[in-house]
Scaffold this motif. Structure first.
Motif, PDB file in Angstrom:
ATOM      1  N   LEU A 197       0.871  -1.162   0.103  1.00  0.00           N
ATOM      2  CA  LEU A 197       0.003   0.184  -0.129  1.00  0.00           C
ATOM      3  C   LEU A 197       1.000   1.329   0.001  1.00  0.00           C
ATOM      4  O   LEU A 197       0.518   2.329  -0.746  1.00  0.00           O
ATOM      5  N   LEU A 198       1.771   1.241   0.709  1.00  0.00           N
ATOM      6  CA  LEU A 198       2.779   2.385   0.874  1.00  0.00           C
ATOM      7  C   LEU A 198       3.494   2.612  -0.198  1.00  0.00           C
ATOM      8  O   LEU A 198       3.658   3.745  -0.939  1.00  0.00           O
ATOM      9  N   SER A 199       3.951   1.625  -1.083  1.00  0.00           N
ATOM     10  CA  SER A 199       4.567   1.828  -2.424  1.00  0.00           C
ATOM     11  C   SER A 199       3.653   2.168  -3.614  1.00  0.00           C
ATOM     12  O   SER A 199       3.901   3.220  -4.291  1.00  0.00           O
ATOM     13  N   GLY A 200       2.150   1.736  -3.303  1.00  0.00           N
ATOM     14  CA  GLY A 200       1.356   2.315  -4.206  1.00  0.00           C
ATOM     15  C   GLY A 200       1.270   3.620  -4.105  1.00  0.00           C
ATOM     16  O   GLY A 200       0.854   4.528  -5.206  1.00  0.00           O
ATOM     17  N   LEU A 249       9.436  -2.929  -5.780  1.00  0.00           N
ATOM     18  CA  LEU A 249       8.781  -3.668  -4.656  1.00  0.00           C
ATOM     19  C   LEU A 249       7.459  -3.858  -5.091  1.00  0.00           C
ATOM     20  O   LEU A 249       6.767  -4.957  -4.440  1.00  0.00           O
ATOM     21  N   HIS A 250       6.884  -3.048  -5.579  1.00  0.00           N
ATOM     22  CA  HIS A 250       5.269  -3.052  -5.715  1.00  0.00           C
ATOM     23  C   HIS A 250       4.590  -4.464  -6.153  1.00  0.00           C
ATOM     24  O   HIS A 250       3.529  -5.028  -5.594  1.00  0.00           O
ATOM     25  N   LEU A 251       5.242  -4.874  -7.354  1.00  0.00           N
ATOM     26  CA  LEU A 251       4.636  -5.710  -7.759  1.00  0.00           C
ATOM     27  C   LEU A 251       4.819  -7.428  -7.268  1.00  0.00           C
ATOM     28  O   LEU A 251       3.962  -8.059  -6.767  1.00  0.00           O
ATOM     29  N   ASP A 288       7.546 -16.285 -10.881  1.00  0.00           N
ATOM     30  CA  ASP A 288       8.402 -15.103 -11.497  1.00  0.00           C
ATOM     31  C   ASP A 288       8.106 -13.888 -10.691  1.00  0.00           C
ATOM     32  O   ASP A 288       9.274 -13.081 -10.686  1.00  0.00           O
ATOM     33  N   TYR A 289       7.001 -13.611 -10.338  1.00  0.00           N
ATOM     34  CA  TYR A 289       6.411 -12.399  -9.720  1.00  0.00           C
ATOM     35  C   TYR A 289       7.111 -12.423  -8.456  1.00  0.00           C
ATOM     36  O   TYR A 289       7.323 -11.502  -7.631  1.00  0.00           O
ATOM     37  N   LEU A 290       6.721 -13.692  -7.805  1.00  0.00           N
ATOM     38  CA  LEU A 290       7.277 -13.816  -6.129  1.00  0.00           C
ATOM     39  C   LEU A 290       8.482 -13.609  -6.131  1.00  0.00           C
ATOM     40  O   LEU A 290       9.035 -13.242  -4.969  1.00  0.00           O
ATOM     41  N   LEU A 291       9.394 -14.165  -6.926  1.00  0.00           N
ATOM     42  CA  LEU A 291      10.799 -14.373  -6.679  1.00  0.00           C
ATOM     43  C   LEU A 291      11.687 -13.139  -7.517  1.00  0.00           C
ATOM     44  O   LEU A 291      12.697 -13.128  -7.793  1.00  0.00           O
ATOM     45  N   LEU A 292      10.734 -12.023  -7.983  1.00  0.00           N
ATOM     46  CA  LEU A 292      11.232 -11.011  -8.713  1.00  0.00           C
ATOM     47  C   LEU A 292      12.141 -11.409  -9.923  1.00  0.00           C
ATOM     48  O   LEU A 292      13.269 -10.639 -10.135  1.00  0.00           O
ATOM     49  N   ARG A 293      11.570 -12.306 -10.634  1.00  0.00           N
ATOM     50  CA  ARG A 293      12.401 -12.656 -11.793  1.00  0.00           C
ATOM     51  C   ARG A 293      12.006 -11.803 -12.885  1.00  0.00           C
ATOM     52  O   ARG A 293      12.615 -11.695 -14.156  1.00  0.00           O
ATOM     53  N   THR A 294      10.657 -10.971 -13.016  1.00  0.00           N
ATOM     54  CA  THR A 294      10.374 -10.182 -13.798  1.00  0.00           C
ATOM     55  C   THR A 294       9.671  -9.051 -13.000  1.00  0.00           C
ATOM     56  O   THR A 294       9.156  -9.105 -12.018  1.00  0.00           O
ATOM     57  N   HIS A 295       9.791  -7.851 -13.784  1.00  0.00           N
ATOM     58  CA  HIS A 295       9.312  -6.554 -13.189  1.00  0.00           C
ATOM     59  C   HIS A 295       7.996  -6.250 -14.038  1.00  0.00           C
ATOM     60  O   HIS A 295       7.338  -5.130 -13.743  1.00  0.00           O
ATOM     61  N   PHE A 296       7.497  -6.897 -15.108  1.00  0.00           N
ATOM     62  CA  PHE A 296       6.446  -6.381 -15.575  1.00  0.00           C
ATOM     63  C   PHE A 296       5.355  -7.889 -15.476  1.00  0.00           C
ATOM     64  O   PHE A 296       5.897  -8.878 -15.787  1.00  0.00           O
ATOM     65  N   ILE A 297       4.154  -7.392 -15.831  1.00  0.00           N
ATOM     66  CA  ILE A 297       3.186  -8.290 -16.034  1.00  0.00           C
ATOM     67  C   ILE A 297       2.723  -8.542 -17.472  1.00  0.00           C
ATOM     68  O   ILE A 297       2.484  -7.597 -18.110  1.00  0.00           O
ATOM     69  N   PHE A 298       2.908  -9.858 -17.963  1.00  0.00           N
ATOM     70  CA  PHE A 298       2.507 -10.079 -19.304  1.00  0.00           C
ATOM     71  C   PHE A 298       1.245 -10.711 -19.459  1.00  0.00           C
ATOM     72  O   PHE A 298       0.671 -11.544 -18.869  1.00  0.00           O
ATOM     73  N   THR A 320      11.555   4.942  -7.587  1.00  0.00           N
ATOM     74  CA  THR A 320      12.365   3.814  -7.888  1.00  0.00           C
ATOM     75  C   THR A 320      12.012   2.626  -7.289  1.00  0.00           C
ATOM     76  O   THR A 320      11.828   1.513  -7.693  1.00  0.00           O
ATOM     77  N   ILE A 321      12.403   2.752  -5.968  1.00  0.00           N
ATOM     78  CA  ILE A 321      12.296   1.746  -5.043  1.00  0.00           C
ATOM     79  C   ILE A 321      10.894   1.089  -4.872  1.00  0.00           C
ATOM     80  O   ILE A 321      10.805  -0.269  -4.973  1.00  0.00           O
TER      81      ILE A 321
END
Length: 225
Positions: A81-84, A107-109, A173-183, A102-103
């Motif tokens: 919520l804070l990052s949002g 972290l938000h995703l 991939d999203y849980l482990l921060l392997r990607t920063h975008f939703i496809f 930037t941070i």
């Protein structure tokens, strides 16, 4: 008691809709995020007695797991919520929070996906209470054997499809921060996305519910000795 479960379910539904960020308007996403923040605060007001009870008695294994999950969920959802808030481009863009953008974007995703997973587990541990409330509201007595069997078959089908959707949408991939975008595929719709993620939620709710019952049985055996 009912207001707590209603708040929990409302938060789960909102988080489910928030996951479909790229399929809804950004302004709507931000409004839902603000509603989520309000429910988050309300949830902890309803449950303030639980925080005061921590450490007052020796907890069982089930209670230890529940406490750890609740505290972890609190930290993850708060971070989400804070990052949002920091990333807001429309409703709260007047806030002087750009320094950490930037941070926040990094972290938000993953925080959103971890929040989704942990909230599903949280609901699973409280599923008996939720279903008891539903039965009271609908005046449902004890279910027949056939109805129980049907519900279990439906739950098994939901779990199976939830596992498929978890893999298909590359949750890891999203849980482990392997990607920063939703496809998304070109034919992806918001309705299909929400239904598939509801199945993933159902999978984790069932897993937590079954795991919680197992931990309770272990605790009850120890008390009986």
């Amino acid at each position: 008691m009912g207001k707590k479960w209603i708040t929990d379910l409302a938060m789960a539904v909102l988080l489910l809709l928030l996951m479909a960020y790229s399929l809804v308007w950004e302004v709507l996403h931000e409004w839902m995020g603000i509603a989520m923040l309000a429910l988050f605060i309300l949830h902890h007001i309803w449950n303030r007695a639980w925080y005061r009870s921590i450490g007052r008695s020796r907890p069982s294994r089930y209670q230890l797991v529940q406490t750890a999950l609740n505290l972890l969920l609190f930290a993850v959802v708060l971070g989400m919520l804070l990052s949002g808030l920091i990333m807001s481009q429309h409703i709260l863009d007047f806030l002087p929070l750009r320094r950490g953008e930037t941070i926040a974007r990094t972290l938000h995703l993953p925080l959103a996906y971890w929040g989704f997973l942990l909230m599903s587990l949280h609901l699973g541990l409280h599923w008996n209470g939720i279903m008891n409330m539903v039965r009271r509201c609908l005046h449902i007595q004890d279910a027949s054997r056939n109805r129980v069997l049907l519900l279990r078959l439906l739950a098994a089908a939901l779990v199976g499809y939830g596992i498929y959707a978890f893999i298909h949408y590359r949750f890891s991939d999203y849980l482990l921060l392997r990607t920063h975008f939703i496809f998304f595929t070109p034919d992806q719709t918001a309705v299909r996305f929400v239904m598939d993620h509801l199945a993933v939620m159902g999978f984790f709710v069932c897993a937590a519910h079954c795991g919680g019952m197992g931990l309770r049985r272990v605790s009850d055996r120890k008390k009986g000795k």
